[in-house]
Design a protein around this motif. Structure first.
Motif, PDB file in Angstrom:
ATOM      1  N   ARG A 159       0.812  -1.213   0.000  1.00 20.57           N
ATOM      2  CA  ARG A 159       0.000   0.000   0.000  1.00 20.57           C
ATOM      3  C   ARG A 159       0.852   1.273   0.000  1.00 20.57           C
ATOM      4  O   ARG A 159       0.607   2.201  -0.781  1.00 20.57           O
ATOM      5  CB  ARG A 159      -0.914  -0.001   1.240  1.00 20.57           C
ATOM      6  CG  ARG A 159      -1.733   1.244   1.339  1.00 20.57           C
ATOM      7  CD  ARG A 159      -2.426   1.400   2.672  1.00 20.57           C
ATOM      8  NE  ARG A 159      -3.140   2.673   2.653  1.00 20.57           N
ATOM      9  CZ  ARG A 159      -4.191   2.934   3.367  1.00 20.57           C
ATOM     10  NH1 ARG A 159      -4.683   2.022   4.163  1.00 20.57           N
ATOM     11  NH2 ARG A 159      -4.764   4.106   3.308  1.00 20.57           N
ATOM     12  N   THR A 160       1.861   1.327   0.870  1.00 19.52           N
ATOM     13  CA  THR A 160       2.683   2.534   0.977  1.00 19.52           C
ATOM     14  C   THR A 160       3.354   2.862  -0.351  1.00 19.52           C
ATOM     15  O   THR A 160       3.361   4.014  -0.787  1.00 19.52           O
ATOM     16  CB  THR A 160       3.766   2.338   2.059  1.00 19.52           C
ATOM     17  OG1 THR A 160       3.172   1.708   3.177  1.00 19.52           O
ATOM     18  CG2 THR A 160       4.360   3.646   2.489  1.00 19.52           C
ATOM     19  N   ALA A 161       3.906   1.827  -0.992  1.00 20.63           N
ATOM     20  CA  ALA A 161       4.605   2.050  -2.269  1.00 20.63           C
ATOM     21  C   ALA A 161       3.614   2.453  -3.365  1.00 20.63           C
ATOM     22  O   ALA A 161       3.887   3.356  -4.167  1.00 20.63           O
ATOM     23  CB  ALA A 161       5.356   0.784  -2.677  1.00 20.63           C
ATOM     24  N   GLU A 163       0.692   3.934  -2.990  1.00 19.27           N
ATOM     25  CA  GLU A 163       0.204   5.295  -2.762  1.00 19.27           C
ATOM     26  C   GLU A 163       1.293   6.336  -3.010  1.00 19.27           C
ATOM     27  O   GLU A 163       0.995   7.462  -3.399  1.00 19.27           O
ATOM     28  CB  GLU A 163      -0.362   5.421  -1.353  1.00 19.27           C
ATOM     29  CG  GLU A 163      -1.691   4.679  -1.239  1.00 19.27           C
ATOM     30  CD  GLU A 163      -2.602   5.230  -0.179  1.00 19.27           C
ATOM     31  OE1 GLU A 163      -2.085   5.556   0.896  1.00 19.27           O
ATOM     32  OE2 GLU A 163      -3.828   5.314  -0.428  1.00 19.27           O
ATOM     33  N   ALA A 164       2.560   5.928  -2.799  1.00 27.66           N
ATOM     34  CA  ALA A 164       3.652   6.866  -3.115  1.00 27.66           C
ATOM     35  C   ALA A 164       3.637   7.167  -4.616  1.00 27.66           C
ATOM     36  O   ALA A 164       3.823   8.321  -5.034  1.00 27.66           O
ATOM     37  CB  ALA A 164       4.988   6.259  -2.701  1.00 27.66           C
ATOM     38  N   ARG A 165       3.410   6.170  -5.413  1.00 23.43           N
ATOM     39  CA  ARG A 165       3.368   6.377  -6.878  1.00 23.43           C
ATOM     40  C   ARG A 165       2.161   7.229  -7.258  1.00 23.43           C
ATOM     41  O   ARG A 165       2.267   8.119  -8.109  1.00 23.43           O
ATOM     42  CB  ARG A 165       3.296   5.025  -7.599  1.00 23.43           C
ATOM     43  CG  ARG A 165       4.521   4.164  -7.395  1.00 23.43           C
ATOM     44  CD  ARG A 165       4.561   3.017  -8.363  1.00 23.43           C
ATOM     45  NE  ARG A 165       4.906   3.508  -9.694  1.00 23.43           N
ATOM     46  CZ  ARG A 165       5.454   2.774 -10.649  1.00 23.43           C
ATOM     47  NH1 ARG A 165       5.716   1.505 -10.425  1.00 23.43           N
ATOM     48  NH2 ARG A 165       5.730   3.286 -11.816  1.00 23.43           N
ATOM     49  N   ILE A 166       1.020   6.918  -6.638  1.00 24.22           N
ATOM     50  CA  ILE A 166      -0.191   7.697  -6.937  1.00 24.22           C
ATOM     51  C   ILE A 166       0.045   9.160  -6.560  1.00 24.22           C
ATOM     52  O   ILE A 166      -0.302  10.070  -7.310  1.00 24.22           O
ATOM     53  CB  ILE A 166      -1.412   7.101  -6.192  1.00 24.22           C
ATOM     54  CG1 ILE A 166      -1.750   5.732  -6.782  1.00 24.22           C
ATOM     55  CG2 ILE A 166      -2.617   8.035  -6.283  1.00 24.22           C
ATOM     56  CD1 ILE A 166      -2.830   4.972  -6.034  1.00 24.22           C
ATOM     57  N   ALA A 167       0.663   9.376  -5.390  1.00 26.06           N
ATOM     58  CA  ALA A 167       0.915  10.751  -4.932  1.00 26.06           C
ATOM     59  C   ALA A 167       1.859  11.498  -5.869  1.00 26.06           C
ATOM     60  O   ALA A 167       1.837  12.724  -5.941  1.00 26.06           O
ATOM     61  CB  ALA A 167       1.493  10.727  -3.518  1.00 26.06           C
ATOM     62  N   LEU A 168       2.684  10.752  -6.600  1.00 21.19           N
ATOM     63  CA  LEU A 168       3.620  11.409  -7.532  1.00 21.19           C
ATOM     64  C   LEU A 168       2.991  11.639  -8.907  1.00 21.19           C
ATOM     65  O   LEU A 168       3.656  12.099  -9.833  1.00 21.19           O
ATOM     66  CB  LEU A 168       4.885  10.556  -7.678  1.00 21.19           C
ATOM     67  CG  LEU A 168       5.801  10.554  -6.450  1.00 21.19           C
ATOM     68  CD1 LEU A 168       6.809   9.428  -6.541  1.00 21.19           C
ATOM     69  CD2 LEU A 168       6.509  11.893  -6.304  1.00 21.19           C
ATOM     70  N   GLY A 169       1.716  11.280  -9.050  1.00 19.04           N
ATOM     71  CA  GLY A 169       1.021  11.559 -10.307  1.00 19.04           C
ATOM     72  C   GLY A 169       0.870  10.364 -11.225  1.00 19.04           C
ATOM     73  O   GLY A 169       0.452  10.518 -12.375  1.00 19.04           O
ATOM     74  N   ASP A 170       1.197   9.179 -10.730  1.00 20.38           N
ATOM     75  CA  ASP A 170       1.021   7.990 -11.578  1.00 20.38           C
ATOM     76  C   ASP A 170      -0.464   7.639 -11.715  1.00 20.38           C
ATOM     77  O   ASP A 170      -1.261   7.905 -10.814  1.00 20.38           O
ATOM     78  CB  ASP A 170       1.755   6.791 -10.966  1.00 20.38           C
ATOM     79  CG  ASP A 170       3.230   6.770 -11.332  1.00 20.38           C
ATOM     80  OD1 ASP A 170       3.654   7.686 -12.065  1.00 20.38           O
ATOM     81  OD2 ASP A 170       3.947   5.868 -10.883  1.00 20.38           O
ATOM     82  N   ARG A 254     -10.737   8.575  -9.854  1.00 23.61           N
ATOM     83  CA  ARG A 254      -9.687   9.573  -9.627  1.00 23.61           C
ATOM     84  C   ARG A 254      -8.345   8.895  -9.323  1.00 23.61           C
ATOM     85  O   ARG A 254      -7.443   9.498  -8.772  1.00 23.61           O
ATOM     86  CB  ARG A 254     -10.094  10.540  -8.523  1.00 23.61           C
ATOM     87  CG  ARG A 254     -11.352  11.343  -8.911  1.00 23.61           C
ATOM     88  CD  ARG A 254     -11.533  12.596  -8.104  1.00 23.61           C
ATOM     89  NE  ARG A 254     -10.430  13.527  -8.210  1.00 23.61           N
ATOM     90  CZ  ARG A 254     -10.195  14.334  -9.233  1.00 23.61           C
ATOM     91  NH1 ARG A 254     -10.991  14.315 -10.283  1.00 23.61           N
ATOM     92  NH2 ARG A 254      -9.166  15.155  -9.229  1.00 23.61           N
ATOM     93  N   HIS A 255      -8.277   7.620  -9.661  1.00 22.11           N
ATOM     94  CA  HIS A 255      -7.039   6.841  -9.545  1.00 22.11           C
ATOM     95  C   HIS A 255      -6.556   6.734  -8.098  1.00 22.11           C
ATOM     96  O   HIS A 255      -5.356   6.694  -7.837  1.00 22.11           O
ATOM     97  CB  HIS A 255      -5.929   7.428 -10.438  1.00 22.11           C
ATOM     98  CG  HIS A 255      -6.299   7.435 -11.882  1.00 22.11           C
ATOM     99  ND1 HIS A 255      -5.755   6.586 -12.811  1.00 22.11           N
ATOM    100  CD2 HIS A 255      -7.194   8.182 -12.579  1.00 22.11           C
ATOM    101  CE1 HIS A 255      -6.281   6.818 -13.992  1.00 22.11           C
ATOM    102  NE2 HIS A 255      -7.161   7.780 -13.881  1.00 22.11           N
ATOM    103  N   ARG A 256      -7.491   6.714  -7.166  1.00 21.62           N
ATOM    104  CA  ARG A 256      -7.127   6.531  -5.753  1.00 21.62           C
ATOM    105  C   ARG A 256      -7.166   5.045  -5.426  1.00 21.62           C
ATOM    106  O   ARG A 256      -8.013   4.323  -5.947  1.00 21.62           O
ATOM    107  CB  ARG A 256      -8.124   7.264  -4.845  1.00 21.62           C
ATOM    108  CG  ARG A 256      -8.088   8.760  -4.973  1.00 21.62           C
ATOM    109  CD  ARG A 256      -9.097   9.415  -4.056  1.00 21.62           C
ATOM    110  NE  ARG A 256     -10.438   9.293  -4.559  1.00 21.62           N
ATOM    111  CZ  ARG A 256     -11.313  10.307  -4.631  1.00 21.62           C
ATOM    112  NH1 ARG A 256     -10.977  11.513  -4.227  1.00 21.62           N
ATOM    113  NH2 ARG A 256     -12.524  10.098  -5.089  1.00 21.62           N
ATOM    114  N   ARG A 258      -8.345   2.119  -3.321  1.00 21.69           N
ATOM    115  CA  ARG A 258      -9.531   1.980  -2.467  1.00 21.69           C
ATOM    116  C   ARG A 258      -9.548   0.631  -1.761  1.00 21.69           C
ATOM    117  O   ARG A 258     -10.357  -0.233  -2.079  1.00 21.69           O
ATOM    118  CB  ARG A 258     -10.783   2.174  -3.326  1.00 21.69           C
ATOM    119  CG  ARG A 258     -10.892   3.551  -3.972  1.00 21.69           C
ATOM    120  CD  ARG A 258     -11.015   4.669  -2.938  1.00 21.69           C
ATOM    121  NE  ARG A 258     -12.156   4.473  -2.087  1.00 21.69           N
ATOM    122  CZ  ARG A 258     -13.381   4.913  -2.398  1.00 21.69           C
ATOM    123  NH1 ARG A 258     -13.602   5.583  -3.503  1.00 21.69           N
ATOM    124  NH2 ARG A 258     -14.383   4.710  -1.581  1.00 21.69           N
TER     125      ARG A 258
END
Lengths: 264, 198
Positions: A159-161, A163-170, A254-256, A258
């Motif tokens: 999950r952490t990895a 979400e890190a990618r999602i947070a960077l715009g992936d 929104r590419h979150r 879930r």
């Protein structure tokens, strides 16, 4: 060669081999006695019943009976996909994804194999459609279950990895790339292993059945190869559909990520 | 630059605030008061009610990935998905320079992540958060695992981002750091948030 019929006594003797499983469970305190008993009884009842059901359906001329039994098989397979998940999607999503995937690949593989390649007359003859669809579903079910289980377990663990990618715009597909790859790999591995072992380590079930009922081994091999190719194709397609479907269910528009959509 | 209206996260009354270009809002409150939830909500990582605007555009007006390219979140526990740090960055010579500027050895980008200390990984994560061209930086305890010297260097980097016109929202338990960087504070207490200006 002639077909050698089995007596019920033969089956009772063979069933005695389950005592080995029971003894193993007791000796090592595996606690599997109850599951073993339930599984054995289920198998006897289910196979016994399907023997009579198939005998009835093969005697009918209307394809409606074939369609009805095929649907029951798909629904049961979809339920099995759901039951094999440690953390299925909440609500009906896992069941819906598993069932719709298996329905699609089951129909596609069976119609292609029976109508397109084997070509019996009529092509929808129950004694061709149902056993072949059963083999497609059984194998696709294993692949789809493993793929979905791997996808959701990897997403939870990573999950952490992710979400890190999602947070960077992936995008969701970029962020879940590794989980997706793992799921595809795990889902298709059993059929690849089965293909690799066929003929050396084991004679596949259908081929064995044909040989035991007197079919020429070379003819039986051709049928088995055809079935293995069909199974490999439909399983891969099923795994692909279910995995991508799973990625979309695990994320939103929104590419979150879930994970709240998973039970447990 | 960043405007938040009636943002509702679990356990907190709706919150509104604004962070101008080149300014810093520090969020403070006890553990579990909702600081990280607010940061995640602004980064659009969790579905929440409320409106968030960057440069006059509401987040729903653009895709999630586009939004997060503008509003960049650096989590308190950074995640990694490849064995070495360099695989987490776009090819950019500037990254190597910033690595050295933050007091890291110039080999840090190519060493296995498992061989790096928590502090080294945290500094690399900060650099990763700043990469690209985000307009808003959401930094969740970016110096929590750093010694004084490293934290000072990281703070200088954040000041540089402010000078270059970025809006920064910072969660920190370091009072001194908050005083040095904040233009305003969002203090969370007893389920509500209150904004104070310097």
């Amino acid at each position: 060669m002639t077909y050698v019929s089995l007596s019920n006594f033969d089956l009772v003797i063979a069933a005695g081999l389950l005592l080995i499983n029971g003894a193993l469970s007791l000796a090592f305190r595996l606690g599997l006695e109850r599951s073993l008993a339930i599984a054995a009884v289920r198998m006897v009842v289910q196979l016994g019943a399907i023997g009579f059901v198939l005998r009835f359906i093969f005697a009918q001329t209307s394809p409606a009976w074939t369609v009805a039994l095929a649907l029951v098989m798909v629904i049961a397979a979809g339920r099995e996909v759901w039951a094999r998940q440690t953390n299925p999607f909440k609500g009906w999503w896992t069941y819906g994804l598993g069932t719709s995937t298996l329905l699609f690949v089951g129909i596609l593989g069976t119609v292609f194999g029976v109508a397109g390649l084997i070509g019996p007359e009529p092509w929808y003859a129950a004694r061709f459609i149902l056993p072949i669809m059963g083999m497609m579903l059984g194998n696709a079910l294993t692949g789809v279950s493993l793929a979905l289980e791997t996808l959701t377990a990897t997403a939870r663990r990573e999950r952490t990895a992710i979400e890190a990618r999602i947070a960077l715009g992936d995008t969701r597909l970029q962020a879940l790339q590794e989980a997706l790859r793992q799921a595809l790999k795990t889902g298709t591995m059993p059929i690849i292993n089965a293909m690799a072992a066929s003929g050396i380590v084991a004679l596949p079930g259908m081929m064995t059945g044909q040989i035991l009922s007197g079919v020429d081994p070379v003819e039986a091999t051709k049928y088995q190869l055809l079935i293995m190719f069909l199974i490999a194709g439909t399983t891969a397609l099923g795994v692909l559909i279910a995995t991508f479907g799973g990625v979309y269910l695990l994320t939103d528009e929104r590419h979150r990520l879930r994970l709240d959509r998973l039970a447990g | 630059m960043l405007r938040v209206e009636d943002l509702t996260v679990p356990g907190l009354a709706p919150i509104s605030f604004e962070v101008g270009a080149g300014t810093c809002l520090v969020i403070q409150g006890p553990s579990g008061s909702g600081k990280t939830l607010i940061m995640r909500a602004m980064a659009d990582l969790d579905p929440v009610n409320g409106y968030i605007y960057v440069q006059g555009r509401e987040r729903e007006e653009m895709s999630g990935p586009d939004w997060r390219s503008l509003v960049r979140y650096g989590a308190a526990e950074p995640g990694w998905w490849a064995p070495v740090p360099r695989a987490h960055f776009e090819a950019d010579a500037q990254v190597d320079r910033v690595v050295v500027a933050l007091g890291l050895p110039n080999t840090a980008l190519d060493r296995p992540l498992t061989e790096l200390s928590t502090g080294e990984r945290q500094r690399l994560a900060l650099i990763r958060t700043l990469s690209g061209n985000p307009k808003v930086l959401l930094l969740d305890e970016p110096t929590a695992a750093l010694d004084k010297t490293s934290a000072d260097l990281a703070e200088e980097l954040i000041k540089f981002q402010l000078r270059s016109g970025k809006a920064v929202v910072l969660v920190t338990h370091d009072e001194g750091q908050a005083l040095r960087l904040a233009d305003q504070w969002l203090i969370l207490r007893n389920g509500s948030g209150k904004v104070f200006r310097r």
